[in-house]
Design an enzyme around this catalytic site. Structure first.
Site, short mmCIF file in Angstrom:
data_model
loop_
_atom_site.label_atom_id
_atom_site.label_comp_id
_atom_site.label_asym_id
_atom_site.label_seq_id
_atom_site.Cartn_x
_atom_site.Cartn_y
_atom_site.Cartn_z
N ASP A 38 -3.56 7.84 8.07
CA ASP A 38 -4.42 6.82 8.70
C ASP A 38 -3.57 6.04 9.70
O ASP A 38 -2.47 6.48 10.04
CB ASP A 38 -5.12 5.93 7.65
CG ASP A 38 -4.16 5.06 6.85
OD1 ASP A 38 -3.00 4.89 7.26
OD2 ASP A 38 -4.60 4.51 5.80
N SER A 62 0.80 -1.22 0.00
CA SER A 62 0.00 0.00 0.00
C SER A 62 0.84 1.28 0.00
O SER A 62 0.34 2.34 -0.33
CB SER A 62 -0.91 0.02 1.23
OG SER A 62 -0.14 -0.11 2.40
N HIS A 103 -0.35 4.70 7.50
CA HIS A 103 0.29 5.40 6.37
C HIS A 103 0.57 6.87 6.69
O HIS A 103 -0.31 7.58 7.20
CB HIS A 103 -0.61 5.32 5.13
CG HIS A 103 -0.89 3.91 4.70
ND1 HIS A 103 -2.11 3.31 4.88
CD2 HIS A 103 -0.09 2.99 4.13
CE1 HIS A 103 -2.05 2.07 4.42
NE2 HIS A 103 -0.84 1.85 3.96
#
Ligand SMILES: *[C@@H]1O[C@H](CO)[C@@H](O)[C@H](O)[C@H]1NC(C)=O
Ligand SMILES: *[C@@H]1O[C@H](CO)[C@@H](O)[C@H](O)[C@H]1NC(C)=O
Ligand SMILES: *[C@@H]1O[C@H](CO)[C@@H](O)[C@H](O)[C@H]1NC(C)=O
Length: 363
Positions: free
Chosen positions: A338, A45, A341
């Protein structure tokens, strides 16, 4: 005197000639080229630009607000950030004027193949077992896609031009956090049978094989990211922290142990392949510094994430879909967007340090 002025005249003539040629060339060519012809990304990600949007049952997606809130056109592309991820910022710095679409996108065809490819998938890891838990594209599948990309590129530009693009391209590999956070820490099959150090060795072994494979396929400039301080992520602090607000040193030790092994493996690959230029893009130190002394670096918040994920389940450490209420007004002062991240602002800091470490890949 005569001699001097003659030389001076020659110099002026040459200079004029140069500018004339440059002007003619500039008229007939596209804008100045980027420092590398293409960027090719593999991983999780941290570098996914939306591949998971094309996988119906992938667990992790970021194609809904508040993701992308500060991105171009406020678009939630599938990037796990409020704005740009590190590879976007690196592409900007290297002179690219557009970003490569996710490899699974229908846009990946024709001339769009020339500037590189992005195979990354949120939930993926070095270990295919991690990817399988989240229906992400495993690293071995990403390599298969890369081979497919090579033949597609050769069809568009011919094999000579294709191999020149592929050998001069910048390869970025960014993965491994998920192997710990989304797998080892929560998976008794793993943590009961392997010590963290044994698990790191397993992952780094996979890394070495991937480098061998990429080298055989023509890669010559590779940057691999280190693990971040796993014990300083809002999600891990919330789940495993005892005293609220402090990084968990045990988890950071695992990351540092992995990073030392990674460095040794990078050193061996360099010795094995003299033509390979490979560097570690270190995430650990810059992110640790931000997470432990945010104000020193112009940030205000390093413990709470901006989008207020707020549940105890690490796997839900991403922003809730369309939940705008809990989201902070201004992510610029937040280290984390978040639960796992970094924000675009923190990514800017990481990208700066990548650039320093990656100079030898682009000169
Ligand atoms: C997810 O989809 C893929 C094919 O797209 C399939 O192979 C896989 O079994 C599915 N997994 C689950 C858990 O539904
Ligand atoms: C890798 O090589 C560098 C430079 O030669 C050296 O300073 C470093 O200690 C090596 N790291 C490991 C883990 O072997
Ligand atoms: C957001 O916060 C930063 C500092 O953290 C500040 O420089 C900037 O002006 C703020 N932006 C807005 C729109 O309030």
């Amino acid at each position: 005197m005569a001699k001097l002025s003659k030389n001076g005249h020659a110099a002026i003539t040459i200079t004029l000639l140069f500018f004339t040629v440059a002007a003619v060339v500039a008229d007939s060519l596209p804008p100045p080229a980027a420092l590398v012809p293409a960027i090719i990304a593999f991983g999780d990600s941290t570098v996914d630009v939306g591949n998971n949007n094309y996988i119906l049952n992938s667990t992790f997606k970021a194609n809904f607000p508040p993701y992308g809130r500060d991105f171009k056109n406020h678009k939630a592309t599938g990037r796990f950030c409020n704005g740009k991820i590190v590879t976007d910022i690196t592409a900007d710095t290297l002179g690219f004027t557009s970003y490569v679409p996710p490899y699974l996108s229908p846009e990946v065809t024709g001339d769009n193949l020339l500037l590189g490819a992005n195979f990354a998938s949120a939930g993926s890891g070095y270990f295919d077992g991690t990817s399988n838990l989240y229906n992400a594209i495993s690293l071995s599948q990403q390599l298969k896609y890369y081979k497919e990309y090579q033949s597609k590129l050769a069809k568009v530009v011919g094999s000579t031009k294709a191999s020149s693009i592929l050998s001069n391209a910048l390869y970025i590999l960014s993965t491994g956090s998920g192997d710990f956070v989304q797998n080892y820490f929560i998976n008794p099959n793993l943590y009961k049978s392997k010590s963290p150090s044994e698990f790191s060795s397993l992952l780094v072994g996979i890394f070495s094989n991937v480098i061998n494979e990429l080298y055989k396929l023509g890669a010559r400039k590779v940057g691999v990211t280190s693990l971040p301080p796993l014990g300083c992520l809002p999600a891990t602090i919330q789940k495993y922290g005892h005293r609220r607000g402090e990084c968990i040193s045990r988890l950071n030790d695992y990351a540092r142990d992995f990073n030392t092994k990674l460095e040794a493996a990078v050193n061996s690959s360099s010795r094995l392949f003299p033509e390979l230029r490979i560097v570690i893009f270190d995430i650990y130190k810059p992110l640790y510094d931000l997470a432990t002394a945010p104000t020193k670096h112009g940030f205000v918040e390093a413990r709470r994430d901006c989008c207020g994920t707020g549940t105890v389940e690490t796997r839900y450490a991403i922003c809730k879909a369309n939940e705008l209420n809990g989201t902070c007004r201004n992510a610029t002062g937040y280290v984390f967007w978040d639960g796992v991240h970094p924000s675009e602002a923190a990514n800017n800091v990481l990208a700066d340090s990548f650039l320093m470490q990656g100079i030898k890949l682009i000169v």
